[in-house]
Scaffold this motif. Sequence first.
Motif, short mmCIF file in Angstrom:
data_model
loop_
_atom_site.label_atom_id
_atom_site.label_comp_id
_atom_site.label_asym_id
_atom_site.label_seq_id
_atom_site.Cartn_x
_atom_site.Cartn_y
_atom_site.Cartn_z
N GLU A 53 0.83 -1.21 0.00
CA GLU A 53 0.00 0.00 0.00
C GLU A 53 0.87 1.27 0.00
N THR A 54 0.27 2.33 -0.52
CA THR A 54 0.91 3.64 -0.43
C THR A 54 -0.18 4.71 -0.38
N GLU A 55 0.19 5.90 0.02
CA GLU A 55 -0.77 7.02 0.06
C GLU A 55 -0.37 8.08 -0.98
N ILE A 56 -1.37 8.61 -1.62
CA ILE A 56 -1.18 9.73 -2.58
C ILE A 56 -1.98 10.94 -2.06
N SER A 57 -1.29 12.05 -2.01
CA SER A 57 -1.92 13.29 -1.49
C SER A 57 -2.46 14.14 -2.66
N LEU A 58 -3.72 14.57 -2.55
CA LEU A 58 -4.35 15.47 -3.53
C LEU A 58 -4.42 16.88 -2.90
N PRO A 89 -17.72 14.60 2.83
CA PRO A 89 -17.37 14.98 1.44
C PRO A 89 -15.95 15.50 1.36
N HIS A 90 -15.40 15.38 0.13
CA HIS A 90 -14.00 15.71 -0.06
C HIS A 90 -13.89 17.04 -0.84
N SER A 91 -14.15 18.16 -0.18
CA SER A 91 -14.04 19.49 -0.77
C SER A 91 -12.74 20.13 -0.30
N LEU A 92 -11.98 20.60 -1.26
CA LEU A 92 -10.68 21.17 -0.94
C LEU A 92 -10.71 22.68 -1.16
N ALA A 93 -10.46 23.39 -0.11
CA ALA A 93 -10.30 24.84 -0.26
C ALA A 93 -8.95 25.10 -0.90
N PRO A 94 -8.77 26.21 -1.45
CA PRO A 94 -7.47 26.50 -2.04
C PRO A 94 -6.35 26.28 -1.02
N GLY A 95 -5.36 25.51 -1.42
CA GLY A 95 -4.21 25.23 -0.57
C GLY A 95 -4.38 24.03 0.33
N SER A 96 -5.61 23.48 0.42
CA SER A 96 -5.81 22.32 1.30
C SER A 96 -5.59 21.02 0.52
N ALA A 97 -5.50 19.87 1.28
CA ALA A 97 -5.19 18.57 0.65
C ALA A 97 -5.95 17.46 1.36
N CYS A 98 -6.08 16.41 0.65
CA CYS A 98 -6.60 15.17 1.27
C CYS A 98 -5.82 13.99 0.71
N ALA A 99 -5.94 12.79 1.39
CA ALA A 99 -5.09 11.64 1.05
C ALA A 99 -5.92 10.50 0.49
N LEU A 100 -5.29 9.80 -0.45
CA LEU A 100 -5.85 8.57 -1.01
C LEU A 100 -4.91 7.39 -0.64
N ARG A 101 -5.51 6.22 -0.32
CA ARG A 101 -4.72 5.01 -0.06
C ARG A 101 -4.88 4.09 -1.26
N VAL A 102 -3.75 3.73 -1.86
CA VAL A 102 -3.75 2.86 -3.03
C VAL A 102 -3.06 1.54 -2.66
N ARG A 103 -3.71 0.42 -2.96
CA ARG A 103 -3.19 -0.92 -2.59
C ARG A 103 -3.00 -1.76 -3.84
N PHE A 104 -1.81 -2.40 -3.95
CA PHE A 104 -1.50 -3.28 -5.07
C PHE A 104 -1.43 -4.71 -4.54
N ALA A 105 -2.33 -5.59 -4.98
CA ALA A 105 -2.38 -7.00 -4.58
C ALA A 105 -2.50 -7.82 -5.84
N PRO A 106 -1.38 -8.21 -6.43
CA PRO A 106 -1.43 -8.89 -7.73
C PRO A 106 -2.07 -10.26 -7.59
N LEU A 107 -2.87 -10.56 -8.60
CA LEU A 107 -3.51 -11.87 -8.65
C LEU A 107 -2.86 -12.77 -9.67
N LYS A 108 -1.91 -12.22 -10.42
CA LYS A 108 -1.21 -13.02 -11.40
C LYS A 108 0.20 -12.45 -11.53
#
Length: 985
Positions: A53-58, A89-108
């Motif tokens: 897993e990793t996090e990406i900031s928006l 809700p994910h509303s961003l004011a100018p200059g603000s950020a929020c995070a996403l968690r992305v997970r890689f679980a290969p099946l092949k």
Amino acid sequence: MTGRWGIWALAVLGLVAASGCADRERSSLADGRLTATPGGMDFEKVALFDARETEISLRNVGRAPVDVNEVWVEGPEGAYRAEFTHEGPHSLAPGSACALRVRFAPLKAGGQDAFLVVRSDTRIEPLMRIPLAGLGIDASARVSPRMLDFGRIEADSTKTLVLTLENPTELPVEVTPRLVGADREEFVAGPVVVAPGGRAELPLTFNPVRVGRKQVALAVTPCRGCADVTVQVSAEALEQAVIAEPPVLDFAAVPVDREAFRESRIHNISTEPMTVTQLTLDGLDASFSQANAGFPLVLQPGEVRGFQFRYSPGHMGPADDMARYHVVSKRHPTTDVKLRGFGGASELCVSPMTYDFGTQPLGSKTRVIVNVKNCGSSNAGALTLESLAWQPDPAGALQFNNTPLAMPLTLQPGQEVNISVFYEPTRPGAATGVLVMTTNAYSAATVELDFRGTAQEHAPCNLTVTPLALDFGTVPPGRGAVLGVKLENKGTDLCPVKNIQLRDTGGGSFRLPGGDLFGVIIYPGDWFSFQVAFQAPQAGGDFTGMLQVEQMDPVNPVILVPLLAHSQATCLMASPWYVDWGVARRDCPPEPREVNYLNACTMPVTVSNVWIGPGTTDGEFTLGGVPAPMPFTLQPGDAFTVDLDYAAQVYGMNLSPLYVSSSDLPAPLLVPLIGESSKRTDKTDTFTQQDVSKVDVLFVVDNTASMVEEHPRLVSAIPSFVDAALAKQVDMHVAVTTTGISPVAATCPGGAQGGEAGRFFPVDNSRPRILTNGMPNLTALLQQNVQVGQCAQVEQGFEAMRRALSPPLVNNADDPRTPAAQDGNLGFLRDSAALVVVFVGDEDDHSPDAVDTYVQWAQQRKGQNQPQRATFYAIAPTAAACGTAGGTGTRYAEATARTGGEVMNVCAANYGPLLAAVANKAFSAQDRFPLSESPEPGSVTVTVDGAPVTTGWRYDAPTNSVIFTNVPAPGAKVAISYRRSCDAG
């Protein structure tokens, strides 16, 4: 996407607002703008079914608020997943950020590119695409084996087996075991990480606490998220790994002083090696022993080993002990074997075991008596003779046989049976026979008796039988009568006769009073007579029978003698019904006898004849005083008397019939005439005068294993014996032998292996064997010599005594029959000394011959009519029994009584009084010499040391003794001769 993505740094424009996804009014004159940090992600290598897993900031870098409406991943199905890290809700004011968690679980396996798509309300870039990359690696461990067998182990022990894990990939793999089943708590296993390209072991430990077969399996997850690999598990917990077979070692009944061996086996029933460190006995009973070596030892799986145990009962009755095999085991540190036995058992004594009939005439029948006895102690078990059969003779028909014996035959302790074994040669030359006896006796399940003989041819018999028929005339009902048959060899060569028996008993009316005669050899000119009896039944009647005599004459092998008898009530009453002169001599004819006949009927009876019929030897009996003339009539109540004489001129038994013919009887009335003529006339009784100062003392000491308690008492009593003897100033010889006849074991002391067979102890001459009162250390030496060991099996005290004092031992310094040097008994026995034999044993004597035989032998050795010169003493079992004694010493008691000795109970705590009494016994000079038979008056003559003595003595008729006033000197040889009186018959 095939390239490796780094983290993209994007310029951020616009105003910096507070962090977070807060809602804010958007300015219509401005627009928001999103940036992603990082701008792309490469997950690199990830194992299948694993995840990274990793996090990406928006961040909103614009001037107006931005609403992030939705995120998703476009790429391989199921490989990626994206989500906000917090609720919208994910509303961003100018200059603000929020995070996403992305997970890689290969099946092949393989590269798997994708895009993270972010949808917002920005007008410039409503869909933001962020590149994603990852490489799926098939990274799982290979598990082997797929079955684990713990086998059988003892509960409370531990065993570990391992699974081998191999990781052929470039990534580390975590392997996780999981136990399932009802008994899973008795097993232990933990996760293992296997390095890339590496190998590891996954241990599984079995810790059983409950006995039984286990229900368990092992599920192994070879990597995170992988499907389980099933490993079968087999295991069993045992109550005890090393068991005893059998758990109880029962020696059953064993005679005291004998020994029995049994094998105890231990069996490792587990599948693991087991260590046995030692074997011990609890020591509850000294009758049990073991000498097994080789400990410690390792008992392999399934291995069975045997170990010998010995039981030699030192006392009567039950015995118990415990053997313990010490095992390296937490649950059962010892494997126990109960030892059990019983002292005292039936014991077979057979004499003789072998016999040579020597050379016998062809056609003869010779007998030997085989004595079979239960010589076990009186409180031992019964002996059962189960079968008796002859082995076939490969040379032809059997020439040996025996009297039939009903089988099985049970003999209680002390009981015996005599078996007659016959040699009946039917062909010339040597013959052998083997009689096989099976019994339940200890160590004698099968006994073989060996016989041999040689047959020699002779001329056919020339045998005369008188009379040719036996006519019993008339015998009143209920009465009995005897007549005789004489067999005389008229030829010039010996004549064997055999199987003299009744072929026809007349319904049981005829019999041979002396029993069947199995065989006799009659030399030329010799003869012998035997009796035939008739018993008249109450019913009366006429009777016939047949007597047979087998002779060595091929032409006439069997002689038949007819038997006739009549029985009815008679008028004539004979008084006496038979005449017996007893034993007479030619030179001393017996007195005449009379027979009176009375007419007891109520009518007259006519007597027509009175005569002596054919008998064994005609003319030996003569008739006189017969009324004349014949015939004559007896009125009722009248009587007549006849005179009878017996000449006694023909040696042996003579029988003839006295007949009276009367009118009331169809056959003459019988009165048997019986007499025996003896050759015995003169006799000499010999004596050796007792030396009051000399005594030869022989100790015969039981050396069987049961003498553990008695030997120390004997040793302690020796000083009392020696002190008393020295106080009497006795010139004393002392020696010791044992009751052992046959060698037993090399461990026995003295050099004879427990079988001294009459040789003085110690046979190896390690100490002086013949001790005298002149030795300063006499007490100590005698105390050492009576310590004869405890290893023999059968007590034969009388036989040991006889051998000790008989040639070749008594007259040789070295026994020529044995390899031992200087083991003879020369120098012990002195003609002028009294003989004292002291028997010491905790069980009765088991010598082969009768007590009377040994007593007579000893008395003849020193003078039969001088009881003080051969005296037996015994420390032996008496009626007052104890646990250490075997039965009652009846044979020892009989022998001591016959010789004037004493018996002391072997159970006594102190033997000193008896041994002191032996030493204090009065060895006074003998002045009275009893004669064995009555002499004729005036026929007694005396010699002392061969010289006639006419004065200084007298014959005392009341005691039938010669009494000396001049007492012969010690050691003098006295001979008293006389003519046997007619009254001595």
